[in-house]
Design a protein around this motif. Structure first.
Motif, PDB file in Angstrom:
ATOM      1  N   LEU A 107       0.981  -1.176   0.152  1.00  0.00           N
ATOM      2  CA  LEU A 107      -0.165   0.087  -0.008  1.00  0.00           C
ATOM      3  C   LEU A 107       0.657   1.366  -0.069  1.00  0.00           C
ATOM      4  N   SER A 147      -1.723   6.336   1.011  1.00  0.00           N
ATOM      5  CA  SER A 147      -3.048   6.098   1.618  1.00  0.00           C
ATOM      6  C   SER A 147      -3.256   7.454   2.372  1.00  0.00           C
ATOM      7  N   PHE A 198     -11.672   7.525   1.096  1.00  0.00           N
ATOM      8  CA  PHE A 198     -10.476   7.009   1.245  1.00  0.00           C
ATOM      9  C   PHE A 198      -9.626   6.417  -0.117  1.00  0.00           C
ATOM     10  N   THR A 199      -8.310   7.060  -0.326  1.00  0.00           N
ATOM     11  CA  THR A 199      -7.728   6.382  -1.514  1.00  0.00           C
ATOM     12  C   THR A 199      -6.425   5.899  -1.106  1.00  0.00           C
ATOM     13  N   THR A 200      -6.007   4.705  -1.887  1.00  0.00           N
ATOM     14  CA  THR A 200      -4.502   4.180  -1.808  1.00  0.00           C
ATOM     15  C   THR A 200      -4.285   3.792  -3.158  1.00  0.00           C
ATOM     16  N   ILE A 236     -12.225  -1.847   3.472  1.00  0.00           N
ATOM     17  CA  ILE A 236     -11.991  -0.649   4.021  1.00  0.00           C
ATOM     18  C   ILE A 236     -12.779  -0.742   5.385  1.00  0.00           C
ATOM     19  N   ARG A 260      -5.154   2.146  -8.356  1.00  0.00           N
ATOM     20  CA  ARG A 260      -5.659   3.132  -7.427  1.00  0.00           C
ATOM     21  C   ARG A 260      -7.008   2.742  -6.786  1.00  0.00           C
ATOM     22  N   THR A 268     -10.273   3.552  -4.393  1.00  0.00           N
ATOM     23  CA  THR A 268     -11.109   4.492  -3.760  1.00  0.00           C
ATOM     24  C   THR A 268     -12.224   3.972  -3.234  1.00  0.00           C
ATOM     25  N   VAL A 291      -7.012  -1.220   6.081  1.00  0.00           N
ATOM     26  CA  VAL A 291      -7.077  -1.655   4.906  1.00  0.00           C
ATOM     27  C   VAL A 291      -6.456  -2.999   4.804  1.00  0.00           C
ATOM     28  N   ASP A 333      -3.304  -3.242   6.718  1.00  0.00           N
ATOM     29  CA  ASP A 333      -2.648  -2.144   7.537  1.00  0.00           C
ATOM     30  C   ASP A 333      -3.775  -1.481   8.520  1.00  0.00           C
ATOM     31  N   ALA A 381      -3.996   2.594   8.326  1.00  0.00           N
ATOM     32  CA  ALA A 381      -3.498   3.200   6.813  1.00  0.00           C
ATOM     33  C   ALA A 381      -3.597   4.772   6.800  1.00  0.00           C
ATOM     34  N   ALA A 382      -4.625   5.179   7.307  1.00  0.00           N
ATOM     35  CA  ALA A 382      -4.923   6.647   7.320  1.00  0.00           C
ATOM     36  C   ALA A 382      -5.814   6.882   8.596  1.00  0.00           C
TER      37      ALA A 382
END
Length: 151
Positions: free
Chosen positions: A35, A38, A55-57, A70, A106, A108, A130, A142, A145-146
């Motif tokens: 990842l 993120s 959320f994007t990674t 997610i 990518r 989302t 994630v 993770d 992750a954010a």
């Protein structure tokens, strides 16, 4: 040492080195997804419109990206104390992934946040867990992750 023995030892070393290189390349293909970049963005709802959580990674997986799930959770929850597990992620929601290269995508996830949702959610720091799963079945979790803040 005779030239014949030296040549045999050298040839054996070349075969071993080539075999080790092939093993290293094969092993590289079996690496779990990675990842990167993120980011979570939370927009609170207003009187005239809903808010959202996005959320994007970026996911890299040599065999391809099978799925990304997610799970957002507040800092003051039991999930924060124990960290989410792959089992917790089984009930999580899926992100949408678009290929960005041979082995990258990518991903989302966006969900609307109504005023009722916001009122029922704890204020403060939230984390996004994630779980990325590759086509070969390997996965990466993770648990943080954010982050984002709900006010």
């Amino acid at each position: 040492m005779s030239p014949r023995v030296t040549l045999s030892v050298f040839a054996g070393a070349v075969v071993l080195a080539a075999g080790a290189g092939a093993f290293a390349l094969a092993h590289a293909d079996e690496q779990p997804p990675a990842l990167d970049d993120s980011v979570a963005r939370y927009t609170a709802p207003r009187a005239d419109r809903d808010g959202s959580l996005t959320f994007t990674t970026h996911v890299t997986a040599s065999s391809g990206v099978e799925s990304v799930t997610i799970l957002a959770y507040p800092e003051n929850s039991s999930l924060a104390r124990q960290k989410p597990t792959a089992k917790d992620m089984a009930a999580a929601e899926s992100a949408t992934c678009e290929p960005t290269g041979h082995d990258t995508a990518r991903c989302t996830y966006t969900v609307p946040v109504t005023a009722t949702d916001a009122d029922a959610s704890p204020s403060g720091l939230w984390h996004v867990a994630v779980l990325a799963t590759a086509d070969d079945g390997s996965s990466t979790l993770d648990p943080e992750a954010a982050d984002f803040t709900v006010q």
